[in-house]
Write a protein that holds these residues in place. Sequence first.
Motif, PDB file in Angstrom:
ATOM      1  N   ASP A  68      68.780 -36.193   1.528  1.00 33.28           N
ATOM      2  CA  ASP A  68      69.508 -37.022   2.661  1.00 33.28           C
ATOM      3  C   ASP A  68      70.757 -37.818   2.344  1.00 33.28           C
ATOM      4  O   ASP A  68      71.661 -37.890   3.158  1.00 33.28           O
ATOM      5  CB  ASP A  68      68.594 -37.876   3.413  1.00 33.28           C
ATOM      6  CG  ASP A  68      67.380 -37.181   4.324  1.00 33.28           C
ATOM      7  OD1 ASP A  68      67.762 -35.863   4.741  1.00 33.28           O
ATOM      8  OD2 ASP A  68      66.157 -37.885   4.382  1.00 33.28           O
ATOM      9  N   GLU A  69      70.700 -38.450   1.240  1.00 31.92           N
ATOM     10  CA  GLU A  69      71.768 -39.091   0.820  1.00 31.92           C
ATOM     11  C   GLU A  69      72.927 -38.355   0.546  1.00 31.92           C
ATOM     12  O   GLU A  69      74.173 -38.802   0.872  1.00 31.92           O
ATOM     13  CB  GLU A  69      71.561 -40.026  -0.406  1.00 31.92           C
ATOM     14  CG  GLU A  69      70.572 -41.280  -0.208  1.00 31.92           C
ATOM     15  CD  GLU A  69      69.916 -41.851  -1.561  1.00 31.92           C
ATOM     16  OE1 GLU A  69      69.387 -42.981  -1.173  1.00 31.92           O
ATOM     17  OE2 GLU A  69      70.167 -41.639  -2.595  1.00 31.92           O
TER      18      GLU A  69
ATOM     19  N   TYR B 232      73.596 -35.511   1.925  1.00 35.14           N
ATOM     20  CA  TYR B 232      74.045 -34.889   3.022  1.00 35.14           C
ATOM     21  C   TYR B 232      74.732 -36.090   3.895  1.00 35.14           C
ATOM     22  O   TYR B 232      75.898 -35.670   4.366  1.00 35.14           O
ATOM     23  CB  TYR B 232      72.821 -34.756   4.037  1.00 35.14           C
ATOM     24  CG  TYR B 232      73.117 -34.433   5.460  1.00 35.14           C
ATOM     25  CD1 TYR B 232      73.690 -33.169   5.904  1.00 35.14           C
ATOM     26  CD2 TYR B 232      72.831 -35.456   6.388  1.00 35.14           C
ATOM     27  CE1 TYR B 232      74.220 -33.189   7.303  1.00 35.14           C
ATOM     28  CE2 TYR B 232      73.267 -35.269   7.643  1.00 35.14           C
ATOM     29  CZ  TYR B 232      73.825 -34.163   8.191  1.00 35.14           C
ATOM     30  OH  TYR B 232      74.429 -33.826   9.454  1.00 35.14           O
ATOM     31  N   LYS B 233      74.389 -37.360   3.941  1.00 29.68           N
ATOM     32  CA  LYS B 233      75.236 -38.419   4.676  1.00 29.68           C
ATOM     33  C   LYS B 233      76.714 -38.596   3.668  1.00 29.68           C
ATOM     34  O   LYS B 233      77.734 -39.077   4.437  1.00 29.68           O
ATOM     35  CB  LYS B 233      74.484 -39.418   4.515  1.00 29.68           C
ATOM     36  CG  LYS B 233      73.240 -39.521   5.448  1.00 29.68           C
ATOM     37  CD  LYS B 233      72.402 -40.767   5.683  1.00 29.68           C
ATOM     38  CE  LYS B 233      71.223 -40.748   6.356  1.00 29.68           C
ATOM     39  NZ  LYS B 233      70.300 -41.450   6.067  1.00 29.68           N
TER      40      LYS B 233
ATOM     41  N   VAL C  58      71.019 -30.552   6.543  1.00 27.35           N
ATOM     42  CA  VAL C  58      70.365 -31.264   5.311  1.00 27.35           C
ATOM     43  C   VAL C  58      69.722 -30.147   4.888  1.00 27.35           C
ATOM     44  O   VAL C  58      69.432 -30.085   3.633  1.00 27.35           O
ATOM     45  CB  VAL C  58      69.309 -32.120   6.308  1.00 27.35           C
ATOM     46  CG1 VAL C  58      68.154 -32.832   4.734  1.00 27.35           C
ATOM     47  CG2 VAL C  58      69.798 -33.265   6.784  1.00 27.35           C
TER      48      VAL C  58
ATOM     49  N   SER D 299      60.610 -39.558  -0.898  1.00 28.82           N
ATOM     50  CA  SER D 299      61.295 -38.214  -0.971  1.00 28.82           C
ATOM     51  C   SER D 299      61.772 -38.103  -2.325  1.00 28.82           C
ATOM     52  O   SER D 299      61.988 -39.055  -3.252  1.00 28.82           O
ATOM     53  CB  SER D 299      62.736 -38.781  -0.224  1.00 28.82           C
ATOM     54  OG  SER D 299      62.540 -38.757   1.175  1.00 28.82           O
TER      55      SER D 299
END
Length: 147
Positions: free
Chosen positions: A41-42, A44-45, A56, A81
């Motif tokens: 997620d990090e 992706y962001k 994602v 995660s």
Amino acid sequence: MENENLQKAVESLKAAKVRMTPQRHAILEFMFETMSHPTADEIYKALEEKFPNMSVATVYNNLRVFKEVGIVNELTYGDSSSRFDAATDTHYHIICKDCGKIVDFHYPVLDEVETLAEHVTNFQVDSHRMEIYGKCPSCASKEPVHL
């Protein structure tokens, strides 16, 4: 100048017949530039503005490919995660219990623990993992001072 480890990773992917897409290269580049043990997620962001059509799932799929090729390790700690580590050499992690920051450190003498464990238990040891937990300097400096 492009990171030498990034170049080696790209060469490993090419040798494994993995096509180098712009998204794949950006994910790899992020991993090797930050060395922060990010979650999918990090990543992706961090990249969504540059690649608005990337999902994602694309990040996860690429990380799975990188793991299969041996250019990243997946770190799992409890229920949180997975985090991904671009440093695949033998090393250990110290983890902040407050903010979750993970920092690498090396302690070569600890590698002998596998030999000792085999000798004491007669197990065939494949690997070992060690984590140390505490507070990073930033979180420790936020603690109230008790007088």
